[in-house]
Design an enzyme around this catalytic site. Sequence first.
Site, PDB file in Angstrom:
ATOM      1  N   LYS A  78       0.861  -1.183   0.000  1.00 27.23           N
ATOM      2  CA  LYS A  78       0.000   0.000   0.000  1.00 27.23           C
ATOM      3  C   LYS A  78       0.896   1.231   0.000  1.00 27.23           C
ATOM      4  CE  LYS A  78      -3.896   2.018   2.612  1.00 27.23           C
ATOM      5  NZ  LYS A  78      -4.786   1.856   3.781  1.00 27.23           N
ATOM      6  N   SER A 153      -9.688   1.826   2.899  1.00 30.67           N
ATOM      7  CA  SER A 153      -8.822   2.596   2.041  1.00 30.67           C
ATOM      8  C   SER A 153      -7.778   1.754   1.284  1.00 30.67           C
ATOM      9  CB  SER A 153      -8.066   3.638   2.872  1.00 30.67           C
ATOM     10  OG  SER A 153      -7.224   3.002   3.815  1.00 30.67           O
ATOM     11  N   SER A 177      -9.889  -0.635   7.076  1.00 32.78           N
ATOM     12  CA  SER A 177      -9.289  -0.388   5.757  1.00 32.78           C
ATOM     13  C   SER A 177      -8.598  -1.583   5.122  1.00 32.78           C
ATOM     14  CB  SER A 177      -8.298   0.774   5.840  1.00 32.78           C
ATOM     15  OG  SER A 177      -8.992   1.992   5.814  1.00 32.78           O
TER      16      SER A 177
END
Lengths: 485, 484
Positions: A78, A153, A177
């Site tokens: 990420k 996210s 997330s």
Amino acid sequence: MELHQFTIHALQEKIRNGEVSALQIAESVFSRIDAVEGRIHSYIRLMKEEAMASAARADEGIQKGDIQPLTGIPIALKDIVCTRGIPTTCGSRMLHQFVPPYNATAVEKLAAAGAIFVGKANMDEFAMGSSTETSYFGPTRNPWDLERIPGGSSGGSATAVAADECIASIGSDTGGSIRQPAALCGVVGMKPTYGRVSRFGLIAFASSLDQIGPLTKDVEDCAIMMNVLAGYDPKESTSVKAEVPDYRQFVGRDIKGWKIGIPKEYFIDGIDPEVSAAVAKTIETVRQCGASIVEISLPHTKYCVAVYYIIAPAEASSNLARYDGVRYGFRAADARDLSEMYQKTRRQGFGAEVKRRIMIGTYALSAGYYDAYYGKASQVRALIRRDFDEAFARCDVVLTPTTPTPAFKIGEKTDDPLQMYLSDIFTISANLAGIPGISVPCGFSTSGLPIGVQFLAGHFEEGKLLQAASAYEKSAAVEKRRPAL
Amino acid sequence: MDFETVIGLEVHAQLLTDTKIFCSCSTQFGAAPNSHACPVCLGMPGVLPVLNKKVVEYAMRMALATHCAINPQNVFARKNYFYPDLPKGYQISQYAYPLAEHGYIMIDTGEGSRKIGITRIHMEEDAGKLIHDDHNPASYVDLNRTGVPLIEIVGEPDIRSPEEAAEYLRRLHEILVYLDICDGNMEEGSFRCDANVSIRPRGQKEFGTRTELKNMNSFRNVQRGLEYEVRRQQYLVENGEKIVQETRLWDDAQGVTNPMRSKEEAHDYRYFPDPDLVPVVVDEAWVADIRAGMPELPQAKRERFVNDYQIPAYDAGVLTADKALAGYYEDVVKLCGKPKIASNWVMGDVMKFLNEDKKSIRECPVSAKSLADMIGLIEEGTISGKIAKEVIADMYATGRTPQEIIREKGLVQITDEGALAKTVAAIIEANPGQLADYRGGKEKLFGFFVGQVMKATQGKANPQMVNDLLKKMLALRQAQDDID
Ligand SMILES: [Zn+2]
């Protein structure tokens, strides 16, 4: 089956047997990326050159018998974890050219374990969002339906795994997330106990809630990733010096005689009926595995969203103060003085959702409001934690839906922050309580969208989560589908 | 109207740790800009603070020295505000749960000694420095100081005059330096002071409106700034005007205080516990450990000097005002065994020379050993006290030992009675007029004869022997004349 479709453990075996090379795996993954990335947009940045060089080095090691737990395994990161020499944007214009001179501890550990980094995965700006639509670099699409969001996210980390653009990935979870996009994309995602995986080098959203964790194709891979990621880090004061078990040993064990807690507060009106049905079926499967079902109560559940949306923005408002244009990152042009430089930089550098949360947080911490908001939220947070302590005295793990609905359409909730915030309604409590949670696929909606179920356990009981999830995974009649891309 | 002044002081002291409070950068002063900076103290994304334990230990020393209660759990909090010298956009400090509270120190005032309360002592990180370019519309940031550990010592509004304020600061300063936790350098900003000051009609219980005074970088400036501010407030009150609660800056050149622009002080710091740090847990064993390692404090040292060395309280005060000076004095005493004589020499000639050169005792060319030797040489009669004055000046100027100087300059005292008797007799013979006057009752002329003898021997004659011989020989002349 092509190499990019395999799990970590399957590829490890092939590498060990000399069936495949790290280069072959990397090539397979990048050819898959070439084929589908244009439609999905899992990545902000691909690291093909670096990945190929690492794969070649991995093959040299393999020749000498040096095989680490992740040797030759393509992993997506990420874009919230700092990578030395590689831009780390956090999905924001503010950091779109920021190159950290250091690695996150998680990145160091993965690299030491032999991982090949494929690229930096897309995400909501500063991890603020549940749909990966707030990224400065544009949205990511759900591989199961390109009109729909992948969750967030850590949306890019989830789609990269689901669409076989990597073998596994890491994301970060502040209120769901990792688990929410894992559920919406049909992969496994774990948020470890707060303090279990180092936060050093993880760009902070809400420091008391953030935690790095893996997204994988199955539970065994999750255990393999946790073996690499977990452990004390002297660079982080909130890191915990608790013993790290071999997580892989929990995979494949049965859960006969276990008590599975079903919190009544999580089975509410407003849950999509197909999600309800899939979770009901999961409960039945777990019972058939030899576990007993106990109804439990987590009475402060109804305050979770409110508490979260005070604490997380409050911490964020302070954590994001450093993005002022003075030392690194974006700086607005043509400011006439200091205060104008601050204002223009932050107005232009941050997106709408980030600004909304900074303002909420600033307000919640303001003189005269602190006690009513942050102070009160902290008190309720302690009660939420106590709810779980009491629950785990009565059961081994708690089972809930991961999300109230399957993936929604792109743009559907962008104008309604409150609706968006509610998509984390079942995942937020684990962050507030600091406990670990895992989401595993538990079926599909009639329109073919994945649905996830969540297991929660007490602090540092990731082993129990893996055991429950793996027992369920093994016996569930969840059909193995791949997104039609 | 008769006014009472009310002053409370906030002192920031930089701690003498080798590394910063939350990273391993050096704390050294004066390095090239931004050479002592790392991702942590630069506030880069994703980095985290890790507390330097030494900082807690140094702060605990000060807490114990000022009779504070140490909180078993104290918590770091974020003080949020934007400024280019503050990389994270917040300063890590302590707020609701400071390290220590409820202490005091004793100060000497005109009316005896008085207790001044310490509200709290907490740890925090220092900010960086802005350097403004005089030729360009630009400012530069030096972040070497960012993250250097500080303690803030917040005093109670117990101080009643600017002189007391200066005295309180000197005492705090002295304690910090004695504890080896702060170098006390006010010019480099290692010891900084802000003051809250108000006035009220004597007898009134409520405090008046206070102003906060900043930018006073010496004891003298603190006193001057406060004196000015008290006069200013009195003038306002006496003229029926209102005192505005504000922050004012001391202007040393003009000798006045001016209000800070209100925009710069309108802060809501939005304090909240720093989620990146865990509470600091201080157990009794740790406190006991720190207590056991505490050096002797100035007050105790003064008392010990008076009791053990039998020197006046005044001498003890002067000698202990500087820890290094006290150490020097004690070394001299240990070597020569003459506390009062040692104190006279240290406070006299040695300190006079040092003051003239603006040097500290650490830079003194006269070693404790040399001074002790010189005192020994006087005591055993090798040199006279008068000659010693010349010897010590040479010792200070050249760093040589007294033995060397005496040998080279031939300053050894004449103690040969036969030789001295001849000189004395010759002087008496050579001054018949004075002799006649002396015998006529002008006894003051005894000094004249002493002086002549000393002159004839270039000061090397043993003064006691000269006295004795003169007395004896003058008496003898008297007796002879009586017989005649
Ligand atoms: Zn540093």
